[in-house]
Design a protein around this motif. Structure first.
Motif, mmCIF file in Angstrom:
data_model
loop_
_atom_site.group_PDB
_atom_site.id
_atom_site.type_symbol
_atom_site.label_atom_id
_atom_site.label_comp_id
_atom_site.label_asym_id
_atom_site.label_seq_id
_atom_site.Cartn_x
_atom_site.Cartn_y
_atom_site.Cartn_z
ATOM 1 N N PHE A 1 0.840 -1.195 0.000
ATOM 2 C CA PHE A 1 0.000 0.000 0.000
ATOM 3 C C PHE A 1 0.883 1.256 0.000
ATOM 4 O O PHE A 1 0.682 2.179 -0.798
ATOM 5 C CB PHE A 1 -0.910 -0.025 1.231
ATOM 6 C CG PHE A 1 -1.823 1.156 1.341
ATOM 7 C CD1 PHE A 1 -2.889 1.308 0.460
ATOM 8 C CD2 PHE A 1 -1.635 2.119 2.319
ATOM 9 C CE1 PHE A 1 -3.740 2.405 0.558
ATOM 10 C CE2 PHE A 1 -2.477 3.211 2.423
ATOM 11 C CZ PHE A 1 -3.533 3.349 1.544
ATOM 12 N N LEU A 2 1.897 1.245 0.859
ATOM 13 C CA LEU A 2 2.811 2.388 0.940
ATOM 14 C C LEU A 2 3.540 2.582 -0.388
ATOM 15 O O LEU A 2 3.674 3.706 -0.888
ATOM 16 C CB LEU A 2 3.812 2.165 2.084
ATOM 17 C CG LEU A 2 4.925 3.185 2.220
ATOM 18 C CD1 LEU A 2 4.374 4.578 2.466
ATOM 19 C CD2 LEU A 2 5.876 2.813 3.362
ATOM 20 N N ARG A 3 3.981 1.459 -0.993
ATOM 21 C CA ARG A 3 4.715 1.560 -2.267
ATOM 22 C C ARG A 3 3.864 2.215 -3.353
ATOM 23 O O ARG A 3 4.339 3.032 -4.133
ATOM 24 C CB ARG A 3 5.164 0.173 -2.712
ATOM 25 C CG ARG A 3 6.608 -0.097 -2.413
ATOM 26 C CD ARG A 3 7.286 -1.017 -3.420
ATOM 27 N NE ARG A 3 6.422 -1.985 -4.061
ATOM 28 C CZ ARG A 3 6.140 -3.188 -3.581
ATOM 29 N NH1 ARG A 3 6.622 -3.560 -2.408
ATOM 30 N NH2 ARG A 3 5.383 -4.023 -4.246
ATOM 31 N N ILE A 4 2.568 1.834 -3.403
ATOM 32 C CA ILE A 4 1.683 2.408 -4.426
ATOM 33 C C ILE A 4 1.537 3.921 -4.227
ATOM 34 O O ILE A 4 1.630 4.701 -5.172
ATOM 35 C CB ILE A 4 0.303 1.724 -4.372
ATOM 36 C CG1 ILE A 4 0.463 0.314 -4.905
ATOM 37 C CG2 ILE A 4 -0.750 2.526 -5.133
ATOM 38 C CD1 ILE A 4 -0.793 -0.351 -5.352
ATOM 39 N N GLN A 5 1.352 4.332 -2.983
ATOM 40 C CA GLN A 5 1.184 5.770 -2.730
ATOM 41 C C GLN A 5 2.486 6.515 -3.046
ATOM 42 O O GLN A 5 2.463 7.599 -3.629
ATOM 43 C CB GLN A 5 0.771 6.032 -1.269
ATOM 44 C CG GLN A 5 -0.435 5.251 -0.793
ATOM 45 C CD GLN A 5 -1.672 5.434 -1.655
ATOM 46 O OE1 GLN A 5 -1.762 6.351 -2.467
ATOM 47 N NE2 GLN A 5 -2.642 4.545 -1.513
ATOM 48 N N GLU A 6 3.601 5.908 -2.695
ATOM 49 C CA GLU A 6 4.893 6.541 -2.992
ATOM 50 C C GLU A 6 5.066 6.715 -4.498
ATOM 51 O O GLU A 6 5.514 7.748 -4.973
ATOM 52 C CB GLU A 6 6.040 5.677 -2.468
ATOM 53 C CG GLU A 6 6.271 5.818 -0.999
ATOM 54 C CD GLU A 6 7.412 4.925 -0.510
ATOM 55 O OE1 GLU A 6 7.914 5.193 0.577
ATOM 56 O OE2 GLU A 6 7.777 3.958 -1.210
ATOM 57 N N ARG A 7 4.682 5.666 -5.239
ATOM 58 C CA ARG A 7 4.849 5.740 -6.686
ATOM 59 C C ARG A 7 3.983 6.851 -7.281
ATOM 60 O O ARG A 7 4.410 7.598 -8.146
ATOM 61 C CB ARG A 7 4.526 4.382 -7.328
ATOM 62 C CG ARG A 7 5.238 4.228 -8.660
ATOM 63 C CD ARG A 7 5.031 2.873 -9.269
ATOM 64 N NE ARG A 7 3.633 2.576 -9.434
ATOM 65 C CZ ARG A 7 3.102 1.362 -9.279
ATOM 66 N NH1 ARG A 7 3.858 0.358 -8.927
ATOM 67 N NH2 ARG A 7 1.815 1.154 -9.469
ATOM 68 N N ARG A 8 2.751 6.940 -6.795
ATOM 69 C CA ARG A 8 1.862 8.001 -7.300
ATOM 70 C C ARG A 8 2.474 9.376 -7.076
ATOM 71 O O ARG A 8 2.477 10.231 -7.970
ATOM 72 C CB ARG A 8 0.518 7.951 -6.557
ATOM 73 C CG ARG A 8 -0.388 6.828 -7.008
ATOM 74 C CD ARG A 8 -1.589 6.764 -6.081
ATOM 75 N NE ARG A 8 -2.637 5.902 -6.584
ATOM 76 C CZ ARG A 8 -3.656 5.491 -5.843
ATOM 77 N NH1 ARG A 8 -3.751 5.845 -4.579
ATOM 78 N NH2 ARG A 8 -4.585 4.718 -6.359
ATOM 79 N N VAL A 9 3.000 9.594 -5.879
ATOM 80 C CA VAL A 9 3.576 10.911 -5.577
ATOM 81 C C VAL A 9 4.837 11.138 -6.420
ATOM 82 O O VAL A 9 5.008 12.190 -7.040
ATOM 83 C CB VAL A 9 3.895 11.030 -4.067
ATOM 84 C CG1 VAL A 9 4.684 12.298 -3.764
ATOM 85 C CG2 VAL A 9 2.604 11.019 -3.262
ATOM 86 N N TYR A 10 5.684 10.131 -6.486
ATOM 87 C CA TYR A 10 6.936 10.236 -7.225
ATOM 88 C C TYR A 10 6.666 10.588 -8.694
ATOM 89 O O TYR A 10 7.284 11.487 -9.270
ATOM 90 C CB TYR A 10 7.699 8.913 -7.113
ATOM 91 C CG TYR A 10 9.007 8.914 -7.845
ATOM 92 C CD1 TYR A 10 10.132 9.518 -7.287
ATOM 93 C CD2 TYR A 10 9.109 8.329 -9.110
ATOM 94 C CE1 TYR A 10 11.335 9.535 -7.972
ATOM 95 C CE2 TYR A 10 10.307 8.342 -9.805
ATOM 96 C CZ TYR A 10 11.418 8.955 -9.234
ATOM 97 O OH TYR A 10 12.596 8.978 -9.922
#
Ligand code: FES
Ligand code: ZN
Length: 423
Positions: free
Chosen positions: A46-55
């Motif tokens: 879940f954290l990885r997906i949100q990080e990717r969206r922001v990145y």
């Protein structure tokens, strides 16, 4: 774990297994559902997906580079806290500055400041605190005494935006990052659209270039994240969050629109993303081809830039209303109250539980139900007979009675609070 408020909704959130295996890594236990794709995910996926969206958003819109000094105005709420967390995690060497504006809102600003201090310590982000009452001699609460009494949030917005620019300049920030998310942007966009305010709509893009010379650029790195997922992230990461909310919280038009959006999105999971993509890719470019007016002046009072043709900025116009009110008192300490000589025109109200009132109360105090504060019509009806009187309220801590005072001030009653009235 329990959390009660998120946008227009109230709900409980508990971290517990919601299936056997994470839909992405196929290893860990899932604890959260991705609202847009009905995927059950473990905490790290879940954290990885949100990080990717922001990145990806930061990269696509070239939000900053490593020469920039990025300021985040922290409120203690989930949005700005999650923003700070993600930026620090994704860009550990970025020059980030946390800022907290203590607006002097009683029973709220000081508590939120402590939460922000804890957050910055946890994330290892430097924090600058600006205390409005100490620096400028007034608080946001005092606008309850002006014609803006029913629009405190909007005055607060004007003052905050002013301070964002001014402090950004003083602190040498080149970029200001805000925690606006998908639901915020969509609801504001639709509200402004219905109002025909296309000029303001432009500022909802992921990047807003400076309007005045020397201003910092504004960016919204969370623009593609749904509000609910930001809350999940903040809770999963155990970020310090402020649990008490601002006593001036108003039902603004965009909060109502948020509720409609929630209803529409419950039928179609990708609805919000579709609307935002049309807005971003079709509507904003149309608006941008229209040249923005370039006229700006220095405010005659404070010297900051303003586009107001009368050369007094919005913040200074509002403050001049306050300056016309000589007595801005809303609270009494017990000492002040007991030393008050003439109490003939005063009525005292106890808003604690009835049992406590019956056991002991201030001399002459009448009891009113604490629940009355929720109901504006009933409030008006109950206090109508006291329209010409000065009303004093007290409770256990001063917080609830203060809420009575604020609500009654909006209805033009002369209400005051008794500070820390435990006895
Ligand atoms: Fe500005 Fe509540 S934080 S009015
Ligand atoms: Zn000004």
């Amino acid at each position: 774990m329990q959390y009660i408020k998120c946008g227009s909704e109230t709900f409980n959130f508990e971290i517990k297994p919601i299936g056997k295996i994470c839909n992405l890594c196929k290893r860990e236990t899932p604890v959260v559902t991705l609202t847009t794709q009905a995927l059950k995910l473990c905490k790290s996926c879940f954290l990885r997906i949100q990080e990717r969206r922001v990145y990806e958003g930061v990269k696509r819109y070239k939000m900053f580079d490593f020469k920039d000094r990025v300021g985040i105005f922290l409120s203690g709420g989930k949005d700005s806290s999650t923003l700070a967390f993600l930026l620090k995690r994704l860009y550990p060497t970025l020059n980030i500055q946390g800022i907290y504006l203590n607006l002097g809102i009683r029973y709220y600003s000081d508590q939120a400041q402590k939460t922000v201090e804890n957050l910055c310590e946890k994330l290892n982000i430097p924090l600058f605190v600006y205390n409005l009452p100490k620096e400028e001699g007034f608080s946001i609460d005092e606008f309850i005494l002006t014609d803006f009494k029913s629009k405190i949030c909007s005055v607060c917005g004007t003052i905050k935006r002013y301070l964002f620019s001014k402090l950004a300049k003083n602190l040498g920030l080149t970029v200001i990052a805000t925690g606006h998310h998908l639901d915020d942007l969509l609801s504001t966009y639709l509200t402004l659209f219905f109002q025909g305010d296309f000029e303001s709509i432009k500022r909802l893009a992921p990047v807003s270039p400076p309007i005045f010379p020397g201003q910092a650029k504004k960016i919204k790195p969370l623009f593609s994240l749904p509000e609910r997922e930001i809350l999940y992230l903040a809770l999963l990461e155990e970020l310090p969050l402020e649990s008490c909310s601002c006593p001036h919280g108003e039902i603004t038009p965009s909060k109502k629109v948020k509720k409609w959006l929630e209803d529409w999105a419950s039928e179609n999971k990708t609805f919000k993303n579709q609307v935002y993509s049309v807005f971003l890719n079709k509507f904003i470019p149309l608006l941008s081809s229209k040249k923005e007016s370039e006229a700006f002046f220095s405010c005659l009072k404070c010297g900051e830039y303003t586009s107001s043709p009368n050369q007094i900025c919005g913040r200074c116009r509002r403050i001049s209303l306050l300056e016309r009110i000589p007595d801005r008192k809303l609270e009494f300490t017990r000492e002040e109250w007991f030393s008050l000589k003439d109490k003939t025109n005063w009525v005292i109200f106890d808003v604690r539980e009835k049992e406590d009132y019956l056991q002991e109360h201030l001399e002459g105090a009448k009891w009113v139900s604490p629940n009355l504060v929720e109901d504006e019509k009933a409030l008006f009806k109950t206090f109508k007979p006291y329209k010409d009187k000065n009303l004093l309220f007290y409770c256990y801590t001063g917080r609830l009675s203060y809420l009575f005072v604020l609500k009654l001030r909006k209805l033009s009653f002369k209400a005051y609070n008794l500070l820390n009235s435990s006895y």
